[in-house]
Motif scaffolding. Structure first.
Motif, short mmCIF file in Angstrom:
data_model
loop_
_atom_site.label_atom_id
_atom_site.label_comp_id
_atom_site.label_asym_id
_atom_site.label_seq_id
_atom_site.Cartn_x
_atom_site.Cartn_y
_atom_site.Cartn_z
N PHE A 57 -8.82 12.55 3.04
CA PHE A 57 -7.42 12.97 3.06
C PHE A 57 -6.95 13.26 4.48
O PHE A 57 -5.79 12.99 4.82
CB PHE A 57 -7.22 14.20 2.16
CG PHE A 57 -5.79 14.64 2.05
CD1 PHE A 57 -4.85 13.84 1.43
CD2 PHE A 57 -5.37 15.84 2.60
CE1 PHE A 57 -3.52 14.23 1.33
CE2 PHE A 57 -4.05 16.25 2.50
CZ PHE A 57 -3.12 15.44 1.87
N THR A 58 -7.83 13.78 5.31
CA THR A 58 -7.47 14.01 6.72
C THR A 58 -6.98 12.73 7.36
O THR A 58 -6.00 12.72 8.12
CB THR A 58 -8.68 14.54 7.51
OG1 THR A 58 -9.41 15.48 6.72
CG2 THR A 58 -8.25 15.18 8.81
N GLU A 59 -7.67 11.63 7.07
CA GLU A 59 -7.28 10.34 7.62
C GLU A 59 -5.88 9.94 7.17
O GLU A 59 -5.10 9.38 7.95
CB GLU A 59 -8.30 9.29 7.19
CG GLU A 59 -8.19 7.97 7.92
CD GLU A 59 -9.37 7.06 7.60
OE1 GLU A 59 -10.01 6.59 8.55
OE2 GLU A 59 -9.63 6.83 6.40
N GLU A 109 -2.18 9.51 -1.40
CA GLU A 109 -0.97 8.77 -1.01
C GLU A 109 0.25 9.27 -1.78
O GLU A 109 1.32 9.51 -1.22
CB GLU A 109 -1.17 7.27 -1.27
CG GLU A 109 -2.21 6.60 -0.39
CD GLU A 109 -1.64 6.10 0.92
OE1 GLU A 109 -0.44 6.36 1.19
OE2 GLU A 109 -2.39 5.47 1.69
N ILE A 110 0.07 9.43 -3.09
CA ILE A 110 1.19 9.89 -3.93
C ILE A 110 1.53 11.34 -3.60
O ILE A 110 2.71 11.73 -3.56
CB ILE A 110 0.83 9.73 -5.42
CG1 ILE A 110 0.57 8.26 -5.73
CG2 ILE A 110 1.93 10.28 -6.32
CD1 ILE A 110 -0.01 8.01 -7.11
N PHE A 111 0.51 12.15 -3.36
CA PHE A 111 0.70 13.55 -3.00
C PHE A 111 1.54 13.68 -1.73
O PHE A 111 2.51 14.46 -1.68
CB PHE A 111 -0.67 14.19 -2.81
CG PHE A 111 -0.67 15.65 -2.45
CD1 PHE A 111 -0.22 16.61 -3.33
CD2 PHE A 111 -1.16 16.07 -1.21
CE1 PHE A 111 -0.25 17.96 -3.00
CE2 PHE A 111 -1.21 17.40 -0.88
CZ PHE A 111 -0.74 18.36 -1.77
N LEU A 112 1.22 12.90 -0.71
CA LEU A 112 1.99 12.97 0.54
C LEU A 112 3.42 12.45 0.34
O LEU A 112 4.36 12.98 0.94
CB LEU A 112 1.29 12.19 1.64
CG LEU A 112 0.05 12.86 2.24
CD1 LEU A 112 -0.64 11.93 3.24
CD2 LEU A 112 0.40 14.19 2.92
N ASP A 113 3.59 11.41 -0.47
CA ASP A 113 4.95 10.95 -0.78
C ASP A 113 5.77 12.08 -1.39
O ASP A 113 6.96 12.23 -1.10
CB ASP A 113 4.90 9.78 -1.77
CG ASP A 113 4.42 8.48 -1.14
OD1 ASP A 113 4.42 8.37 0.10
OD2 ASP A 113 4.01 7.58 -1.90
#
Length: 262
Positions: A49-51, A25-29
């Motif tokens: 992570f795909t989800e 979540e933090i990585f995508l942010d």
């Protein structure tokens, strides 16, 4: 050294899926990707992570690649990953043409790749010019791995669970060197710290000892030694006033862009 195999998608979900989402979540942010991109998730495992990509990034395509049939079978059952494509493949020889994806990522994978530079070169190859190439990996060397409370005590007892082949690749300096050598531009790094809560020590023990790096070692230990190991780990992780076990882990992340041809 025996090869680490991650074949039980359900067990992996309990043991690492929760940790993966906390960091993911933090990585995508941090990545701040646009919607409508074509993604490849290399080493997708059971699809945790795909989800996240599917639910948060509105992709037009997601390809998940992993060497484990068992993990991929679990990934295909995820309601939130419906629409993603999962197929067996090798991180060092991706089954796609060059310049196929807008975003090429690895989540908690790089230290398991026998030749990290080759795996990164493959990420770069399949990314389009101007595309994103990124990864995050637990700090396997300096105490950031979620299993470190157990691994530290197994080592103290003279035991040697199987470790990943490329642990040094989890360090920020190593990641910067790999991304630079791969010719990527606009390179940025960051540390991601997360915490996880278990209802009690028994829950922690039952979940975290499912890890394929630990389970075979514990299975061969005499019961008295297993009891000693439990006691030692429990002493490292005191419960709070409600009996819960709360502790943290730390990952390193890096991103860069594939340059356009001159």
């Amino acid at each position: 050294m025996p090869e680490l195999r991650f074949d039980d998608g359900a067990a992996y979900e309990q043991m690492m899926g929760v940790w993966s989402r906390l960091v993911g979540e933090i990585f995508l942010d941090w990545l701040k990707p646009a919607h409508g991109l074509r993604w490849i998730d290399v080493g997708c495992g059971n699809g945790a992570f795909t989800e996240l990509i599917m639910s948060r990034c509105a992709p037009v395509e997601v390809q998940g690649i992993d060497p484990s049939d068992g993990q991929l079978a679990f990934a295909r059952t995820r309601p939130g990953a419906r629409g993603a494509n999962f197929r067996e493949g090798d991180a060092m020889a991706l089954p796609f043409a060059a310049d196929s994806f807008d975003a090429a990522v690895m989540a908690l994978v790089l230290v398991f790749v026998p030749d990290p530079a080759k795996g990164i070169a493959e990420l770069v190859r399949v990314a389009r010019p101007g595309g994103l190439v990124a990864t995050y990996m637990w700090d396997m060397v300096s105490g950031g791995f979620p299993l470190d409370p157990i691994l530290a005590e197994t080592a103290a007892m003279g035991l040697s669970p199987t470790r990943p082949p490329s642990m040094e690749a989890s360090q920020l300096d190593a990641l910067k060197a790999y991304w630079t050598a791969a010719g990527l531009r606009q390179i940025e790094t960051r540390e991601i710290a997360v915490q996880r809560t278990f209802g009690n020590f028994e829950e922690f023990w039952q979940v975290e000892t499912k890890a394929p790096s630990l389970a075979p070692t514990i299975a061969t230990m005499p019961p008295a030694d297993v009891a000693t190991l439990r006691q030692r780990v429990q002493a490292r992780l005191p419960a709070d006033a409600d009996g819960r076990i709360v502790y943290g882990a730390r990952a390193h992340a890096i991103k860069g862009c594939k340059p356009h041809s001159p």
